[in-house]
Design a protein around this motif. Sequence first.
Motif, short mmCIF file in Angstrom:
data_model
loop_
_atom_site.label_atom_id
_atom_site.label_comp_id
_atom_site.label_asym_id
_atom_site.label_seq_id
_atom_site.Cartn_x
_atom_site.Cartn_y
_atom_site.Cartn_z
N SER A 395 0.84 -1.21 0.00
CA SER A 395 0.00 0.00 0.00
C SER A 395 0.87 1.25 0.00
N ILE A 396 0.24 2.35 -0.43
CA ILE A 396 0.91 3.65 -0.45
C ILE A 396 -0.09 4.72 -0.04
N HIS A 397 0.24 5.44 1.03
CA HIS A 397 -0.62 6.54 1.50
C HIS A 397 0.20 7.46 2.40
N GLY A 398 -0.41 8.56 2.82
CA GLY A 398 0.31 9.62 3.53
C GLY A 398 0.83 9.25 4.90
N THR A 406 8.24 4.38 -1.10
CA THR A 406 9.12 4.14 -2.24
C THR A 406 9.27 2.64 -2.51
N GLN A 407 9.39 1.87 -1.41
CA GLN A 407 9.55 0.42 -1.55
C GLN A 407 8.29 -0.21 -2.13
N ALA A 408 7.11 0.21 -1.63
CA ALA A 408 5.85 -0.34 -2.12
C ALA A 408 5.67 -0.05 -3.61
N LEU A 409 5.97 1.18 -3.99
CA LEU A 409 5.84 1.57 -5.39
C LEU A 409 6.80 0.78 -6.27
N SER A 410 8.00 0.56 -5.77
CA SER A 410 9.00 -0.20 -6.52
C SER A 410 8.57 -1.66 -6.71
N LEU A 411 8.04 -2.27 -5.63
CA LEU A 411 7.58 -3.66 -5.72
C LEU A 411 6.43 -3.79 -6.71
N PHE A 412 5.55 -2.79 -6.72
CA PHE A 412 4.41 -2.83 -7.62
C PHE A 412 4.85 -2.66 -9.08
N LYS A 413 5.77 -1.72 -9.32
CA LYS A 413 6.25 -1.48 -10.68
C LYS A 413 7.00 -2.70 -11.23
N MET A 420 -1.74 -3.45 -5.28
CA MET A 420 -1.43 -2.33 -4.41
C MET A 420 -2.69 -1.54 -4.07
N ILE A 421 -2.78 -1.14 -2.79
CA ILE A 421 -3.84 -0.25 -2.31
C ILE A 421 -3.26 1.16 -2.24
N ALA A 422 -3.99 2.15 -2.71
CA ALA A 422 -3.45 3.51 -2.73
C ALA A 422 -4.54 4.54 -2.53
N THR A 423 -4.15 5.65 -1.91
CA THR A 423 -5.01 6.83 -1.88
C THR A 423 -4.72 7.64 -3.13
N ASP A 424 -5.24 8.84 -3.21
CA ASP A 424 -5.08 9.64 -4.43
C ASP A 424 -3.67 10.18 -4.63
N VAL A 425 -2.72 9.84 -3.73
CA VAL A 425 -1.33 10.24 -3.98
C VAL A 425 -0.79 9.53 -5.22
N ALA A 426 -1.43 8.41 -5.60
CA ALA A 426 -0.98 7.66 -6.78
C ALA A 426 -1.90 7.88 -7.97
N ALA A 427 -2.85 8.83 -7.84
CA ALA A 427 -3.84 9.01 -8.90
C ALA A 427 -3.33 9.84 -10.06
N ARG A 428 -2.38 10.73 -9.79
CA ARG A 428 -1.97 11.67 -10.83
C ARG A 428 -0.47 11.72 -11.01
N GLY A 429 -0.06 11.83 -12.27
CA GLY A 429 1.34 12.11 -12.57
C GLY A 429 2.25 10.90 -12.61
N LEU A 430 1.93 9.85 -11.84
CA LEU A 430 2.86 8.72 -11.76
C LEU A 430 2.78 7.85 -13.01
N ASP A 431 3.93 7.44 -13.48
CA ASP A 431 4.01 6.57 -14.64
C ASP A 431 4.24 5.15 -14.16
N ILE A 432 3.14 4.40 -14.01
CA ILE A 432 3.23 3.01 -13.56
C ILE A 432 2.85 2.14 -14.75
N PRO A 433 3.82 1.47 -15.36
CA PRO A 433 3.54 0.73 -16.59
C PRO A 433 2.72 -0.53 -16.35
N ASP A 434 1.94 -0.89 -17.35
CA ASP A 434 1.24 -2.18 -17.40
C ASP A 434 0.29 -2.43 -16.23
N VAL A 435 -0.46 -1.41 -15.82
CA VAL A 435 -1.54 -1.62 -14.86
C VAL A 435 -2.75 -2.09 -15.66
N GLU A 436 -3.11 -3.36 -15.51
CA GLU A 436 -4.20 -3.90 -16.32
C GLU A 436 -5.57 -3.51 -15.78
N VAL A 437 -5.68 -3.41 -14.43
CA VAL A 437 -7.00 -3.18 -13.83
C VAL A 437 -6.89 -2.14 -12.72
#
Length: 537
Positions: A395-398, A406-413, A420-437
């Motif tokens: 998960s990633i949140h405030g 950083t570690q959670a985002l890296s594992l997900f990428k 991954m569970i996320a709040t809106d900190v991951a909603a904009r701007g981030l380039d996360i490749p190959d998110v199918e759903v």
Amino acid sequence: MGRKLKEPSNLSDPEAEETSNHNETRAEKKKKKHRNKHKEEDQLGPKRKLEEIAPQEENSDSTKKKKKHKKSKEKKEQESENNEEPKRNGDMEESKSTDAVVLVTGKDANEAKYKPLDSFAESKLPSEILQCCENFQRPSPIQSRAWPFLLDGRDFIGIAKTGSGKTLAFGIPAINQVLNKRKGKFSRGRYPLCLVLAPTRELAQQISDVLFEAGKPCGVESVCLYGGTSKGPQISSLKSGVDIVIGTPGRLKDLIEMGLCCLNEVSFAVLDEADRMLDMGFEPEVRYILGQTCSARQMVMFSATWPLSVHQLAQEFMDPNPVKVVVGSEDLAANHDVMQIVEVLDDRSRDGRLVALLEKYHKSKGNRVLVFVLYKMEATRVENMLQRGGWKVCSIHGDKAQNQRTQALSLFKQGSCPLMIATDVAARGLDIPDVEVVINYSFPLTTEDYVHRIGRTGRAGKKGVAHTFFTHHNKGLAGELVNVLREAGQNVPSDLLKFGTHVKKKESKLYGAHFREISADAPKAKKITFADSDDED
């Protein structure tokens, strides 16, 4: 003349015309011939008058052919002029690199020297600066439009969807400016010349990674300043001397006040995701930081929307007539490569439905799934619930420390933990490749954020799926959601329509669609004083 020569309505009907022909008298035929002659004259209009300059040649066959050719030529020229008019005015045109519609405004924005670039070579930038673009065939629409203006020193506003190459759109001109200012002379302890502000740590780090790779062949160094981690390494980099500072407003302001970061020489300043930055309450920090930069700086703003608060900030810190480029549309619209599925259900059903969807999309296929929630505590609860059910999830949140985020985002990428569970900190701007759903466990506070959330999938021309839970708590946003679904050609569930399709007029800082921009040459408002009738004698 038009009323007298108007054809009888029954002549437009073939059957009526055939019947009338049998019963026509010689006089009626003569009248009809006269009417047709005048009707033909009306259709020719001004062109017929031009041809009547030489009436003595009317009976010549060669003259008739010339007239016919002249009419055809004039018609083609007129159509050509009509087709070219939008391009000449620069109001709206098709980008050559893609089929995206581009809107360009601003003083002298459509001069020949600002012609959009069809290739990287047309920028005439040194090869070492363009080395980071080797894997791309040509500039993206926002890069193609932004570079001519930014390389010419113009203040610039760019509005384009995420994943459109915005980072290099301002990053390449920033690197070029550093090289021009330094002129190859580098010294320890130098002050930064360029500044990039971002709303979240993740976005700041992502920008830093891109600019680090782009600047490496040129010797341009950058540092990323953000909170939630030790200041030591960041301070050490600043003391060694950097060319570009990328940071979040809070940490950057702290280091400025401590006397450890000097922005006096910054002549190229960028606000990325400016609307989001102000939504998060960073306006005082942004104003303070920009006030520390060089007064003769070049100002660049990238924003997904253009609300009143961002417009006012631009008026204060930019030239009176900055160039504004919109790639696509400023209207709220979802990515058409994403299949949107909306379910109306009650709060208690969401946990079971989430597990069922993970069984469908994730368990057997191992797809990369991003689950959005609204609050930090909700993120922790959903994460714990899934972990108890045997799911491998991060998960990633405030509330998480920066190293954990950083570690959670890296594992997900990397795909090591593709859920991954996320709040809106991951909603904009981030380039996360190959998110199918993407699964919206909780609907966001604005439809705008909904569009950004589902934009995490269906990127780079790929297809994606966005599954959304909608409850009665969200009914105030039902009308907007229906509009987004219909615009993208998606199915609108009947249960959603029961909440109504009314869209409230928004005047809050979150929405700028109802704000009308006022040009610099608009007439000033006049003060009207009303006499008080009670004071009159």
